[in-house]
Design an enzyme around this catalytic site. Sequence first.
Site, short mmCIF file in Angstrom:
data_model
loop_
_atom_site.label_atom_id
_atom_site.label_comp_id
_atom_site.label_asym_id
_atom_site.label_seq_id
_atom_site.Cartn_x
_atom_site.Cartn_y
_atom_site.Cartn_z
N GLU A 33 0.85 -1.25 0.07
CA GLU A 33 0.19 -0.10 0.15
C GLU A 33 0.99 1.36 -0.21
OE1 GLU A 33 -2.86 -0.25 3.35
OE2 GLU A 33 -3.77 -2.06 2.24
N GLU A 81 -4.83 -9.17 0.31
CA GLU A 81 -5.34 -9.09 1.58
C GLU A 81 -6.81 -8.71 1.22
OE1 GLU A 81 -4.04 -6.07 4.19
OE2 GLU A 81 -2.21 -6.41 3.73
C1 BGP Z 1 -4.15 -3.26 5.50
C2 BGP Z 1 -2.67 -3.36 6.22
C3 BGP Z 1 -2.59 -4.46 7.17
C4 BGP Z 1 -3.65 -4.54 8.06
C5 BGP Z 1 -5.09 -4.38 7.46
C6 BGP Z 1 -6.32 -4.42 8.41
O1 BGP Z 1 -4.27 -1.90 4.96
O2 BGP Z 1 -1.88 -3.80 4.86
O3 BGP Z 1 -1.36 -4.07 7.40
O4 BGP Z 1 -3.43 -3.81 9.27
O5 BGP Z 1 -5.16 -3.35 6.57
O6 BGP Z 1 -6.51 -3.14 8.89
P1 BGP Z 1 -6.39 -2.47 10.38
O7 BGP Z 1 -5.19 -3.02 10.93
O8 BGP Z 1 -6.53 -0.97 10.21
O9 BGP Z 1 -7.83 -2.92 10.69
#
Ligand code: BGP
Length: 460
Positions: free
Chosen positions: A166, A364
Amino acid sequence: MKVTFPKSFFWGAASSATQAEGRVTGDEKGGNIWDYASKEYNHRFYDGVTTENTSLFYQDYQQDIQKMQDISFNSFRTSISWSRLIPNGTGAVNPEAVIFYNNMIDELIAKGVEPFVNLYHFDMPMALQEIGGFEAKAVVDAYKQYAKTCFELFGDRVRYWFTFNEPMIPAEAGYLHDRHYPYVVDFKRAAAVLHNIILAHCEAVKVYREMKLAGKIGIIMDVIPVYPRSQNAADLYAAEMADLFYTKSVNDAILKGKYPVRLKEVLQEYDQLPEVSNSDLELIAATKIDLLGINYYRPRRVKAKECVPNPNGVFSPEWFFDEYVMPGRRMNTSRGIEIYPKGIYDIAKKIQTEYDNIDWFVSENGIGIEGEEAFIEEGVVQDEYRIDFLKEHLTYLHQAMEEGSNCLGYHMWTFVDCWSWGNAYKNRYGFYRLDLATGEKTVKKSGLWFKALVENNGFE
Ligand code: BGP
Protein backbone atom coordinates in the site's frame (compact mmCIF):
# COMPACT_ATOMS: atom_id res chain seq x y z
CA MET A 1 -23.47 -25.19 -6.93
CA LYS A 2 -19.72 -25.66 -6.52
CA VAL A 3 -17.40 -22.72 -6.92
CA THR A 4 -14.13 -24.20 -8.21
CA PHE A 5 -10.76 -22.50 -8.51
CA PRO A 6 -7.75 -23.52 -10.62
CA LYS A 7 -5.48 -26.22 -9.18
CA SER A 8 -2.46 -23.93 -9.08
CA PHE A 9 -4.32 -21.18 -7.19
CA PHE A 10 -2.39 -19.54 -4.35
CA TRP A 11 -4.20 -19.92 -1.04
CA GLY A 12 -2.94 -18.49 2.21
CA ALA A 13 -2.74 -15.32 4.23
CA ALA A 14 -0.73 -12.17 4.65
CA SER A 15 1.01 -10.66 7.62
CA SER A 16 3.76 -8.13 8.20
CA ALA A 17 6.98 -7.99 10.20
CA THR A 18 6.12 -5.20 12.60
CA GLN A 19 2.63 -6.54 13.23
CA ALA A 20 3.73 -10.08 14.02
CA GLU A 21 7.41 -10.59 14.85
CA GLY A 22 7.74 -9.01 18.30
CA ARG A 23 11.05 -8.44 20.03
CA VAL A 24 13.28 -10.74 22.04
CA THR A 25 16.37 -9.85 24.02
CA GLY A 26 19.48 -10.10 21.90
CA ASP A 27 17.71 -9.94 18.54
CA GLU A 28 19.75 -6.81 17.71
CA LYS A 29 16.82 -5.23 15.88
CA GLY A 30 17.00 -1.48 15.33
CA GLY A 31 14.03 0.73 16.11
CA ASN A 32 11.46 1.78 13.52
CA ILE A 33 8.79 4.46 13.55
CA TRP A 34 6.25 2.06 15.09
CA ASP A 35 8.56 1.00 17.91
CA TYR A 36 9.03 4.69 18.58
CA ALA A 37 5.48 5.95 18.10
CA SER A 38 3.78 3.15 20.03
CA LYS A 39 5.88 4.19 23.04
CA GLU A 40 6.10 7.95 22.65
CA TYR A 41 2.53 8.40 21.43
CA ASN A 42 1.17 5.46 23.38
CA HIS A 43 -2.26 7.08 23.82
CA ARG A 44 -2.82 6.68 20.07
CA PHE A 45 -2.73 2.88 20.37
CA TYR A 46 -5.69 0.85 21.57
CA ASP A 47 -5.09 -0.27 25.16
CA GLY A 48 -1.58 1.16 24.85
CA VAL A 49 -0.14 -2.03 23.32
CA THR A 50 3.29 -1.42 21.74
CA THR A 51 5.20 -3.35 19.06
CA GLU A 52 7.24 -5.21 21.70
CA ASN A 53 4.91 -8.15 22.08
CA THR A 54 2.80 -8.60 18.97
CA SER A 55 2.18 -12.23 18.02
CA LEU A 56 5.77 -13.45 18.50
CA PHE A 57 6.41 -14.81 15.03
CA TYR A 58 10.11 -14.21 15.67
CA GLN A 59 10.24 -16.88 18.30
CA ASP A 60 7.27 -19.05 17.27
CA TYR A 61 7.85 -19.17 13.51
CA GLN A 62 8.32 -22.94 13.41
CA GLN A 63 5.10 -23.71 15.25
CA ASP A 64 3.33 -20.97 13.30
CA ILE A 65 4.39 -22.39 9.96
CA GLN A 66 3.26 -25.81 11.14
CA LYS A 67 -0.11 -24.20 11.88
CA MET A 68 -0.17 -22.81 8.34
CA GLN A 69 0.41 -26.28 6.98
CA ASP A 70 -2.26 -27.64 9.32
CA ILE A 71 -4.85 -25.56 7.49
CA SER A 72 -3.33 -26.30 4.08
CA PHE A 73 -1.80 -22.95 3.12
CA ASN A 74 0.28 -23.25 -0.05
CA SER A 75 1.59 -19.66 0.22
CA PHE A 76 2.10 -16.95 2.81
CA ARG A 77 3.12 -13.29 2.60
CA THR A 78 5.10 -11.53 5.22
CA SER A 79 7.56 -8.67 5.11
CA ILE A 80 11.17 -8.26 6.03
CA SER A 81 11.67 -5.70 8.73
CA TRP A 82 14.19 -3.21 7.34
CA SER A 83 15.21 -2.12 10.83
CA ARG A 84 15.72 -5.73 11.90
CA LEU A 85 17.91 -6.56 8.90
CA ILE A 86 19.81 -3.26 8.82
CA PRO A 87 19.36 -1.67 12.25
CA ASN A 88 20.49 1.80 11.18
CA GLY A 89 18.73 1.65 7.83
CA THR A 90 22.08 1.76 6.02
CA GLY A 91 25.34 -0.01 6.72
CA ALA A 92 25.91 -3.16 8.72
CA VAL A 93 23.56 -6.09 8.35
CA ASN A 94 22.35 -7.74 11.57
CA PRO A 95 23.52 -11.39 11.54
CA GLU A 96 20.71 -12.45 13.89
CA ALA A 97 18.17 -11.17 11.39
CA VAL A 98 19.83 -13.03 8.53
CA ILE A 99 19.61 -16.25 10.54
CA PHE A 100 15.96 -15.61 11.36
CA TYR A 101 14.85 -14.78 7.81
CA ASN A 102 16.84 -17.67 6.34
CA ASN A 103 15.29 -20.10 8.81
CA MET A 104 11.82 -18.70 8.30
CA ILE A 105 12.07 -18.91 4.50
CA ASP A 106 13.55 -22.42 4.60
CA GLU A 107 10.87 -23.58 7.02
CA LEU A 108 8.09 -22.26 4.78
CA ILE A 109 9.55 -24.00 1.75
CA ALA A 110 10.06 -27.23 3.70
CA LYS A 111 6.38 -27.15 4.68
CA GLY A 112 5.20 -26.56 1.11
CA VAL A 113 4.24 -22.94 1.76
CA GLU A 114 5.52 -20.60 -0.97
CA PRO A 115 7.04 -17.48 0.62
CA PHE A 116 5.77 -14.17 -0.75
CA VAL A 117 8.14 -11.54 0.62
CA ASN A 118 7.42 -7.85 0.87
CA LEU A 119 10.17 -5.32 1.53
CA TYR A 120 8.28 -2.47 3.14
CA HIS A 121 5.13 -2.58 5.21
CA PHE A 122 4.88 0.95 6.67
CA ASP A 123 7.95 0.43 8.89
CA MET A 124 10.62 3.06 8.29
CA PRO A 125 13.80 2.57 10.35
CA MET A 126 13.93 5.36 12.93
CA ALA A 127 17.46 6.36 11.95
CA LEU A 128 16.20 7.09 8.42
CA GLN A 129 13.05 8.84 9.61
CA GLU A 130 15.34 11.19 11.47
CA ILE A 131 16.92 12.27 8.20
CA GLY A 132 13.54 12.83 6.56
CA GLY A 133 12.10 9.38 5.80
CA PHE A 134 10.77 9.14 2.26
CA GLU A 135 10.90 12.91 1.89
CA ALA A 136 14.68 12.51 1.52
CA LYS A 137 16.30 11.26 -1.69
CA ALA A 138 19.03 9.69 0.47
CA VAL A 139 16.36 7.38 1.88
CA VAL A 140 15.32 6.32 -1.62
CA ASP A 141 18.97 5.34 -2.17
CA ALA A 142 19.06 3.54 1.18
CA TYR A 143 15.91 1.61 0.23
CA LYS A 144 17.48 0.59 -3.06
CA GLN A 145 20.52 -0.76 -1.20
CA TYR A 146 18.29 -2.53 1.32
CA ALA A 147 16.31 -4.16 -1.50
CA LYS A 148 19.54 -5.31 -3.15
CA THR A 149 20.74 -6.80 0.14
CA CYS A 150 17.47 -8.74 0.49
CA PHE A 151 17.68 -10.06 -3.08
CA GLU A 152 21.30 -11.12 -2.50
CA LEU A 153 20.55 -12.84 0.77
CA PHE A 154 17.25 -14.52 0.00
CA GLY A 155 16.68 -14.22 -3.77
CA ASP A 156 17.92 -17.73 -4.45
CA ARG A 157 14.82 -19.14 -2.67
CA VAL A 158 12.18 -16.43 -2.65
CA ARG A 159 10.35 -16.43 -5.97
CA TYR A 160 7.73 -13.77 -5.25
CA TRP A 161 8.91 -10.34 -4.19
CA PHE A 162 6.95 -7.19 -3.46
CA THR A 163 8.47 -3.75 -3.07
CA PHE A 164 5.79 -2.06 -0.97
CA ASN A 165 2.53 -2.76 0.77
CA GLU A 166 0.00 0.00 0.00
CA PRO A 167 2.41 2.72 -1.18
CA MET A 168 -0.23 5.40 -0.72
CA ILE A 169 -0.63 4.81 3.02
CA PRO A 170 2.74 6.05 4.38
CA ALA A 171 2.18 9.26 2.40
CA GLU A 172 -1.50 9.77 3.13
CA ALA A 173 -1.59 8.52 6.73
CA GLY A 174 1.83 9.85 7.74
CA TYR A 175 1.85 13.24 6.00
CA LEU A 176 -1.75 14.30 5.52
CA HIS A 177 -4.29 12.64 7.76
CA ASP A 178 -2.49 12.42 11.09
CA ARG A 179 -2.80 8.66 11.54
CA HIS A 180 0.78 7.38 11.22
CA TYR A 181 4.04 8.81 12.56
CA PRO A 182 5.44 11.46 11.84
CA TYR A 183 1.88 12.88 12.03
CA VAL A 184 2.58 15.68 9.55
CA VAL A 185 -0.39 17.41 7.93
CA ASP A 186 0.76 18.87 4.60
CA PHE A 187 -0.45 17.76 1.18
CA LYS A 188 2.62 18.86 -0.76
CA ARG A 189 4.91 16.92 1.55
CA ALA A 190 2.62 13.89 1.29
CA ALA A 191 2.81 14.12 -2.50
CA ALA A 192 6.62 14.27 -2.34
CA VAL A 193 6.64 11.18 -0.12
CA LEU A 194 4.38 9.28 -2.51
CA HIS A 195 6.53 10.27 -5.48
CA ASN A 196 9.69 9.11 -3.71
CA ILE A 197 8.06 5.82 -2.72
CA ILE A 198 7.18 5.25 -6.37
CA LEU A 199 10.80 6.00 -7.32
CA ALA A 200 12.05 3.63 -4.62
CA HIS A 201 9.75 0.94 -6.04
CA CYS A 202 11.15 1.53 -9.53
CA GLU A 203 14.75 1.40 -8.28
CA ALA A 204 14.14 -1.92 -6.52
CA VAL A 205 12.53 -3.44 -9.61
CA LYS A 206 15.49 -2.21 -11.68
CA VAL A 207 18.01 -3.79 -9.31
CA TYR A 208 16.02 -7.03 -9.32
CA ARG A 209 16.06 -7.15 -13.12
CA GLU A 210 19.79 -6.41 -13.22
CA MET A 211 20.45 -9.32 -10.89
CA LYS A 212 18.65 -11.64 -13.31
CA LEU A 213 16.99 -13.64 -10.56
CA ALA A 214 14.46 -16.22 -11.60
CA GLY A 215 11.47 -15.00 -9.59
CA LYS A 216 8.79 -12.37 -10.03
CA ILE A 217 8.55 -8.90 -8.58
CA GLY A 218 5.53 -6.74 -7.99
CA ILE A 219 3.79 -4.47 -5.52
CA ILE A 220 0.78 -4.65 -3.20
CA MET A 221 -1.81 -1.91 -3.68
CA ASP A 222 -4.96 -1.00 -1.84
CA VAL A 223 -7.49 -0.25 -4.51
CA ILE A 224 -10.64 1.23 -3.06
CA PRO A 225 -13.30 1.16 -5.75
CA VAL A 226 -15.17 4.47 -5.86
CA TYR A 227 -18.95 4.66 -6.23
CA PRO A 228 -20.81 7.95 -6.75
CA ARG A 229 -24.04 8.58 -4.85
CA SER A 230 -25.92 9.14 -8.13
CA GLN A 231 -25.45 9.81 -11.82
CA ASN A 232 -25.83 13.55 -11.20
CA ALA A 233 -22.86 15.33 -12.84
CA ALA A 234 -21.78 16.81 -9.50
CA ASP A 235 -21.63 13.35 -7.89
CA LEU A 236 -19.80 11.92 -10.90
CA TYR A 237 -17.23 14.68 -10.64
CA ALA A 238 -16.74 13.90 -6.93
CA ALA A 239 -16.14 10.23 -7.79
CA GLU A 240 -13.73 11.11 -10.57
CA MET A 241 -11.65 13.26 -8.22
CA ALA A 242 -11.60 10.69 -5.41
CA ASP A 243 -10.44 8.07 -7.87
CA LEU A 244 -7.85 10.42 -9.39
CA PHE A 245 -6.21 11.26 -6.05
CA TYR A 246 -6.46 7.96 -4.25
CA THR A 247 -6.24 5.34 -6.99
CA LYS A 248 -5.08 6.63 -10.36
CA SER A 249 -2.25 8.71 -8.90
CA VAL A 250 -0.35 5.64 -7.81
CA ASN A 251 -1.88 2.92 -9.99
CA ASP A 252 -1.28 4.76 -13.26
CA ALA A 253 2.30 5.57 -12.28
CA ILE A 254 3.07 1.96 -11.46
CA LEU A 255 0.92 0.09 -13.95
CA LYS A 256 0.83 2.50 -16.89
CA GLY A 257 4.21 4.13 -16.34
CA LYS A 258 2.85 7.67 -16.10
CA TYR A 259 0.98 10.00 -13.79
CA PRO A 260 -2.47 11.10 -14.96
CA VAL A 261 -2.29 14.43 -16.83
CA ARG A 262 -5.39 15.63 -14.98
CA LEU A 263 -3.68 15.11 -11.62
CA LYS A 264 -0.78 17.30 -12.65
CA GLU A 265 -3.19 20.02 -13.82
CA VAL A 266 -5.11 20.04 -10.55
CA LEU A 267 -1.97 20.07 -8.40
CA GLN A 268 -0.50 22.88 -10.48
CA GLU A 269 -3.67 24.92 -10.12
CA TYR A 270 -3.50 24.62 -6.31
CA ASP A 271 0.28 24.98 -6.12
CA GLN A 272 0.69 21.50 -4.64
CA LEU A 273 2.91 19.85 -7.23
CA PRO A 274 5.98 18.15 -5.72
CA GLU A 275 9.32 18.29 -7.52
CA VAL A 276 9.39 15.73 -10.31
CA SER A 277 12.31 15.57 -12.75
CA ASN A 278 12.37 14.26 -16.29
CA SER A 279 14.66 11.44 -15.25
CA ASP A 280 12.12 10.46 -12.56
CA LEU A 281 9.44 10.26 -15.23
CA GLU A 282 11.70 8.21 -17.50
CA LEU A 283 12.38 5.75 -14.69
CA ILE A 284 8.66 5.41 -13.96
CA ALA A 285 7.92 4.88 -17.66
CA ALA A 286 10.59 2.18 -17.92
CA THR A 287 9.43 0.12 -14.91
CA LYS A 288 7.14 -2.86 -15.30
CA ILE A 289 6.02 -5.31 -12.66
CA ASP A 290 5.25 -9.03 -13.06
CA LEU A 291 2.55 -9.49 -10.46
CA LEU A 292 0.11 -7.16 -8.75
CA GLY A 293 -1.33 -7.72 -5.28
CA ILE A 294 -4.59 -6.03 -4.36
CA ASN A 295 -5.74 -5.46 -0.80
CA TYR A 296 -9.50 -5.08 -0.68
CA TYR A 297 -11.47 -4.21 2.42
CA ARG A 298 -14.15 -1.69 1.52
CA PRO A 299 -15.70 0.53 -1.11
CA ARG A 300 -15.46 4.33 -1.12
CA ARG A 301 -18.84 5.99 -1.64
CA VAL A 302 -18.76 9.67 -2.43
CA LYS A 303 -21.05 12.59 -3.22
CA ALA A 304 -20.64 16.20 -4.32
CA LYS A 305 -19.34 18.59 -1.67
CA GLU A 306 -22.03 20.09 0.52
CA CYS A 307 -19.91 23.10 1.54
CA VAL A 308 -17.13 25.08 -0.04
CA PRO A 309 -13.83 24.09 1.65
CA ASN A 310 -12.06 26.67 3.76
CA PRO A 311 -9.70 28.34 1.23
CA ASN A 312 -7.18 28.90 4.06
CA GLY A 313 -7.44 25.31 5.27
CA VAL A 314 -5.14 22.40 4.50
CA PHE A 315 -5.38 21.34 0.86
CA SER A 316 -6.52 17.75 0.54
CA PRO A 317 -8.32 15.42 -1.89
CA GLU A 318 -11.38 15.87 0.34
CA TRP A 319 -11.72 19.41 -1.09
CA PHE A 320 -13.37 17.72 -4.06
CA PHE A 321 -15.75 15.17 -2.56
CA ASP A 322 -17.66 14.25 0.58
CA GLU A 323 -18.03 10.77 1.94
CA TYR A 324 -21.48 9.40 1.15
CA VAL A 325 -23.21 7.43 3.88
CA MET A 326 -25.44 5.21 1.78
CA PRO A 327 -28.72 4.28 3.48
CA GLY A 328 -28.83 0.59 4.30
CA ARG A 329 -25.15 0.00 3.75
CA ARG A 330 -23.85 -3.12 5.42
CA MET A 331 -21.30 -2.27 8.07
CA ASN A 332 -18.52 -3.96 9.92
CA THR A 333 -19.21 -1.91 13.03
CA SER A 334 -16.00 -3.03 14.80
CA ARG A 335 -13.84 -1.46 12.10
CA GLY A 336 -16.35 1.20 10.99
CA ILE A 337 -16.17 0.21 7.32
CA GLU A 338 -18.70 -1.01 4.79
CA ILE A 339 -18.73 -4.64 3.68
CA TYR A 340 -19.31 -4.84 -0.06
CA PRO A 341 -18.29 -8.17 -1.62
CA LYS A 342 -19.08 -7.08 -5.18
CA GLY A 343 -16.21 -4.57 -4.89
CA ILE A 344 -13.78 -7.42 -5.51
CA TYR A 345 -15.48 -8.16 -8.83
CA ASP A 346 -15.38 -4.48 -9.80
CA ILE A 347 -11.66 -4.31 -9.04
CA ALA A 348 -11.00 -7.43 -11.12
CA LYS A 349 -12.89 -5.86 -14.03
CA LYS A 350 -10.95 -2.63 -13.68
CA ILE A 351 -7.63 -4.50 -13.80
CA GLN A 352 -8.89 -6.38 -16.84
CA THR A 353 -10.05 -3.36 -18.80
CA GLU A 354 -7.78 -0.54 -17.64
CA TYR A 355 -4.59 -2.26 -16.57
CA ASP A 356 -4.00 -4.75 -19.36
CA ASN A 357 -5.42 -7.73 -17.47
CA ILE A 358 -2.11 -8.07 -15.65
CA ASP A 359 -1.54 -11.16 -13.46
CA TRP A 360 -2.78 -10.33 -9.97
CA PHE A 361 -3.96 -11.87 -6.74
CA VAL A 362 -6.00 -10.81 -3.76
CA SER A 363 -3.19 -10.01 -1.35
CA GLU A 364 -5.43 -9.00 1.58
CA ASN A 365 -9.12 -9.29 2.31
CA GLY A 366 -10.63 -9.83 5.70
CA ILE A 367 -12.90 -8.83 8.52
CA GLY A 368 -11.69 -7.47 11.85
CA ILE A 369 -14.09 -8.14 14.73
CA GLU A 370 -13.98 -6.69 18.23
CA GLY A 371 -14.81 -8.92 21.18
CA GLU A 372 -14.44 -12.22 19.34
CA GLU A 373 -14.15 -14.02 22.66
CA ALA A 374 -17.94 -13.78 22.82
CA PHE A 375 -18.08 -16.30 19.97
CA ILE A 376 -15.93 -18.94 21.69
CA GLU A 377 -17.73 -22.24 22.19
CA GLU A 378 -15.84 -25.28 23.42
CA GLY A 379 -12.57 -23.42 23.01
CA VAL A 380 -13.08 -22.47 19.35
CA VAL A 381 -14.14 -19.09 17.92
CA GLN A 382 -17.28 -19.90 15.94
CA ASP A 383 -16.70 -17.17 13.36
CA GLU A 384 -19.50 -17.98 10.93
CA TYR A 385 -19.47 -14.30 9.88
CA ARG A 386 -15.89 -14.73 8.59
CA ILE A 387 -16.85 -17.84 6.63
CA ASP A 388 -19.80 -15.97 5.08
CA PHE A 389 -17.50 -13.05 4.29
CA LEU A 390 -15.06 -15.40 2.54
CA LYS A 391 -17.77 -17.18 0.57
CA GLU A 392 -19.32 -13.96 -0.67
CA HIS A 393 -16.02 -12.42 -1.75
CA LEU A 394 -14.76 -15.62 -3.35
CA THR A 395 -17.99 -16.04 -5.29
CA TYR A 396 -17.57 -12.59 -6.84
CA LEU A 397 -13.88 -13.22 -7.48
CA HIS A 398 -14.71 -16.49 -9.17
CA GLN A 399 -17.25 -14.77 -11.40
CA ALA A 400 -14.61 -12.26 -12.54
CA MET A 401 -12.21 -15.12 -13.28
CA GLU A 402 -14.85 -16.87 -15.35
CA GLU A 403 -15.02 -13.63 -17.32
CA GLY A 404 -11.28 -13.70 -18.00
CA SER A 405 -9.63 -11.97 -15.05
CA ASN A 406 -6.07 -13.27 -14.47
CA CYS A 407 -6.37 -13.74 -10.74
CA LEU A 408 -3.78 -16.19 -9.42
CA GLY A 409 -4.61 -16.45 -5.74
CA TYR A 410 -6.32 -15.29 -2.59
CA HIS A 411 -4.67 -14.33 0.68
CA MET A 412 -6.71 -13.51 3.72
CA TRP A 413 -5.71 -10.93 6.29
CA THR A 414 -4.50 -12.63 8.41
CA PHE A 415 -3.00 -15.91 9.63
CA VAL A 416 -3.18 -15.32 13.39
CA ASP A 417 -4.72 -12.30 15.16
CA CYS A 418 -2.08 -9.60 14.98
CA TRP A 419 -1.25 -6.12 16.16
CA SER A 420 -2.62 -3.30 14.08
CA TRP A 421 -1.53 0.26 13.39
CA GLY A 422 -3.57 2.09 16.00
CA ASN A 423 -6.16 -0.53 16.82
CA ALA A 424 -3.53 -2.86 18.30
CA TYR A 425 -5.48 -6.01 19.26
CA LYS A 426 -8.96 -4.49 19.28
CA ASN A 427 -10.19 -6.11 16.07
CA ARG A 428 -9.29 -9.74 15.40
CA TYR A 429 -8.70 -10.88 11.82
CA GLY A 430 -6.93 -14.24 12.12
CA PHE A 431 -7.69 -17.82 11.12
CA TYR A 432 -6.13 -18.51 14.52
CA ARG A 433 -7.06 -16.77 17.73
CA LEU A 434 -4.24 -15.31 19.79
CA ASP A 435 -4.72 -15.46 23.55
CA LEU A 436 -2.98 -12.30 24.70
CA ALA A 437 -2.44 -13.59 28.22
CA THR A 438 -0.87 -16.95 27.35
CA GLY A 439 0.34 -16.44 23.76
CA GLU A 440 -1.60 -19.56 22.76
CA LYS A 441 -2.81 -19.73 19.15
CA THR A 442 -6.00 -21.72 18.50
CA VAL A 443 -7.61 -22.38 15.15
CA LYS A 444 -10.99 -20.73 14.56
CA LYS A 445 -13.89 -22.31 12.71
CA SER A 446 -12.96 -20.22 9.65
CA GLY A 447 -9.45 -21.70 9.66
CA LEU A 448 -10.92 -25.19 9.39
CA TRP A 449 -13.32 -24.02 6.70
CA PHE A 450 -10.37 -22.56 4.77
CA LYS A 451 -8.50 -25.86 5.01
CA ALA A 452 -11.45 -27.65 3.38
CA LEU A 453 -11.65 -24.89 0.76
CA VAL A 454 -8.00 -25.35 -0.22
CA GLU A 455 -8.20 -29.13 -0.25
CA ASN A 456 -11.30 -29.09 -2.45
CA ASN A 457 -10.12 -26.15 -4.57
CA GLY A 458 -13.45 -24.55 -3.88
CA PHE A 459 -16.65 -24.78 -1.90
CA GLU A 460 -20.30 -25.69 -2.27
C1 BGP B 1 -4.19 -3.18 5.60
C2 BGP B 1 -2.76 -3.31 6.03
C3 BGP B 1 -2.53 -4.35 7.07
C4 BGP B 1 -3.64 -4.51 8.09
C5 BGP B 1 -5.03 -4.39 7.48
C6 BGP B 1 -6.16 -4.36 8.48
O1 BGP B 1 -4.43 -1.96 5.02
O2 BGP B 1 -1.93 -3.62 4.93
O3 BGP B 1 -1.27 -4.11 7.63
O4 BGP B 1 -3.42 -3.84 9.24
O5 BGP B 1 -5.11 -3.27 6.64
O6 BGP B 1 -6.47 -3.05 8.84
P1 BGP B 1 -6.48 -2.53 10.34
O7 BGP B 1 -5.34 -3.21 10.99
O8 BGP B 1 -6.31 -1.07 10.26
O9 BGP B 1 -7.81 -2.91 10.87
